[in-house]
Every structure is written in structure tokens, then in C-alpha cells.
Design an enzyme around this catalytic site. Structure first.
Site, PDB file in Angstrom:
ATOM      1  N   TYR A  47       0.827  -1.211   0.000  1.00  0.00           N
ATOM      2  CA  TYR A  47       0.000   0.000   0.000  1.00  0.00           C
ATOM      3  C   TYR A  47       0.862   1.261   0.000  1.00  0.00           C
ATOM      4  O   TYR A  47       0.336   2.354  -0.240  1.00  0.00           O
ATOM      5  CB  TYR A  47      -0.909   0.051   1.234  1.00  0.00           C
ATOM      6  CG  TYR A  47      -1.935  -1.039   1.343  1.00  0.00           C
ATOM      7  CD1 TYR A  47      -2.188  -1.928   0.297  1.00  0.00           C
ATOM      8  CD2 TYR A  47      -2.674  -1.198   2.516  1.00  0.00           C
ATOM      9  CE1 TYR A  47      -3.127  -2.932   0.429  1.00  0.00           C
ATOM     10  CE2 TYR A  47      -3.626  -2.192   2.643  1.00  0.00           C
ATOM     11  CZ  TYR A  47      -3.842  -3.061   1.608  1.00  0.00           C
ATOM     12  OH  TYR A  47      -4.784  -4.050   1.743  1.00  0.00           O
ATOM     13  N   ASN A 233     -19.423   2.696  10.131  1.00  0.00           N
ATOM     14  CA  ASN A 233     -18.926   1.323  10.075  1.00  0.00           C
ATOM     15  C   ASN A 233     -18.919   0.661  11.448  1.00  0.00           C
ATOM     16  O   ASN A 233     -19.151  -0.549  11.571  1.00  0.00           O
ATOM     17  CB  ASN A 233     -17.518   1.294   9.482  1.00  0.00           C
ATOM     18  CG  ASN A 233     -17.501   1.564   7.986  1.00  0.00           C
ATOM     19  OD1 ASN A 233     -18.551   1.579   7.341  1.00  0.00           O
ATOM     20  ND2 ASN A 233     -16.322   1.802   7.442  1.00  0.00           N
TER      21      ASN A 233
END
Length: 262
Positions: A47, A233
Site C-alpha cells: 500500500y 462502520n
């Protein structure tokens, strides 16, 4: 060489994913998430944001012992396992990882060679637990049979699009925890079943997807950057789906379900 896949800690229902987050956006998202109550942060060498994630962790002020830090080893770096791990630790600003995953399978011999270095890192105290990502059951079986060491976790795409109850049964028998990645990017957020269940529940589709994972006993890694999305979330643990709603979402995988939610 021996070892069971049992984790020395519990994975939370929702972990913070950081794929595609870099720079100040990544650091800010991590800091905000930890302020909201997230306690597991997931990244990967691939990433290219481990330094940014580490900056966010430090800025949060949360004690290291209260956090689970996960990163993933790029399989193309096979042969440089210790070097890659030490660099990850340096970029993250920590002296150990809680969970280190092989980001994807190689051929059987290649996976085994990497896995043996993972075991060495665990025994050296550089990581608390080791696992894999995107491995199929047969690949897990081969790794266990040849190494004698069971992965603690297999992080896979487990959304409705990829629903695989056989994988759950297989991993449960081995003691491998399943963690779902990419619950939003790997699924059709506009699918009529998801939209119908979300409307019925007065929730967002993102929350329904996360709750569906939890109904199957699968904790999820969910990327978010805004405070509103981060907060939403976390609410996946605050409600439940009916068995009929879960079954309707299950059937998305084979497109057998075309009606509205019950």
C-alpha cells in the site's frame, strides 16, 4: 515444527482498512478512527503507506498495547522476508506486529519458503501471530501439511459476491480465523437485495454488508476516511439481520435471488 492457528488475541468486528490511503489522508484517517474506538489498523507493504499509518497511530495517543497492528508481506518480495519486516516495523514506528500476513499465495514451494521465514519471525518475537491472505483451502492445506504450522488468519474477500460457506467450514476445522477484506470494493453496492435490506433496516448498504459478515462470524477490514463513514462502520455491531435477510444476501453469489428483501 508445530503450532495451531489460534490467535493470541481476538480480532474486532471491524478493523480499519487503509488501502489507497496515503499521506495526510491516511494519517488523519488512522488518528480519527482510533479516537472513535477502532483498535485494529490494517495496512500492507504494497500500500506504500506504512509510514503514514504509523504517524496516525502516534498522533492518536493510544497506547501500543491497546492496538492490533496488521501488515502484509508482498509475495513478490520472497527471499527478503526479514528485510521487509524490519522496514515495515521502522516505518510503522513499532517494535513488533500483532499480525503479519502473506499478501497472496505463490506456488507451493514458494509459499512454504516464505512461511518458514514467517515462523522464524514469530519465534524471534517480531510478530505475535502469522497468517495468509487470499489463500484457497487447498493452498492452506498444503502449507499446513508441509510446514506443520497452521495460519492464525486467512484474510479473504468474503462479501456476498464471494460467499463461500465451504471455506468457513474448512477453516473452522483447522482453527484458522477468517477475516473479510474489501467488503465495499468487492461487492455491488447498488444490488437490489442490499438496497432493499438497507431500506427496511434504515441503515446504509455499507452497514448491511458489515453486519452480514458478522452474522457469519467473519470480522471485516473496512476502509474509510471521513469521520461519518468511520462512525457508521462501527455501528455494524449495534443491530442484527433476520435469518431470512441473511439468506437473501447469501444468494447474491449465485444470482439466485432476484426479489426484494423479506
Amino acid at each position: 515444527m508445530s503450532g495451531a492457528g489460534t490467535l493470541p488475541f481476538g480480532l474486532p468486528p471491524v478493523s480499519l482498512g487503509t488501502w489507497q490511503l496515503r499521506g495526510r489522508e491516511a494519517s488523519r484517517a488512522v488518528q480519527q478512527a482510533l479516537a472513535l474506538g477502532y483498535r485494529c489498523v490494517d495496512t500492507a507493504t504494497g500500500y506504500d503507506n506504512e509510514q503514514d499509518v504509523g504517524a496516525g497511530i502516534r498522533a492518536s495517543g493510544v497506547e501500543r498495547d491497546d492496538l492490533l497492528i496488521v501488515t502484509k508481506f508482498p509475495e513478490e518480495d520472497a527471499g527478503r522476508e526479514r528485510e521487509t519486516l524490519l522496514r515495515s516495523l521502522d516505518l510503522l514506528g513499532v517494535d513488533h506486529l500483532d499480525l503479519w500476513l502473506i499478501h497472496g499465495p505463490l506456488d507451493p514451494d514458494g509459499s512454504l519458503a516464505v512461511w518458514e521465514r514467517f515462523v522464524d519471525a514469530r519465534e524471534a518475537g517480531l510478530v505475535r501471530a502469522i497468517g495468509v491472505s487470499n489463500f484457497r483451502p487447498a493452498q492452506v492445506d498444503d502449507l499446513v501439511a508441509r510446514s506443520g504450522v497452521t495460519p492464525s488468519v486467512n484474510q479473504v474477500a468474503f462479501g456476498p459476491r464471494w460467499f463461500d460457506p465451504a471455506l468457513l467450514r474448512h477453516h473452522a476445522a483447522l482453527g484458522v480465523a477468517v477475516q473479510g477484506h474489501s467488503p465495499f470494493s468487492e461487492n455491488d453496492l447498488g444490488h437490489p437485495v442490499l438496497k432493499a435490506v438497507a431500506g427496511h433496516r434504515g441503515r446504509g448498504v455499507h452497514q448491511i454488508l458489515l453486519r452480514w459478515h458478522l452474522e457469519h462470524g467473519v470480522p471485516a477490514v473496512a476502509k474509510a476516511a471521513s469521520p461519518a463513514h468511520l462512525t457508521a462502520n462501527l455501528t455494524a455491531g449495534e443491530f442484527a439481520l433476520t435469518s431470512a435477510e441473511v439468506a437473501a444476501i447469501d444468494r447474491i453469489a449465485d444470482d439466485a435471488w432476484t426479489g426484494a428483501a423479506p
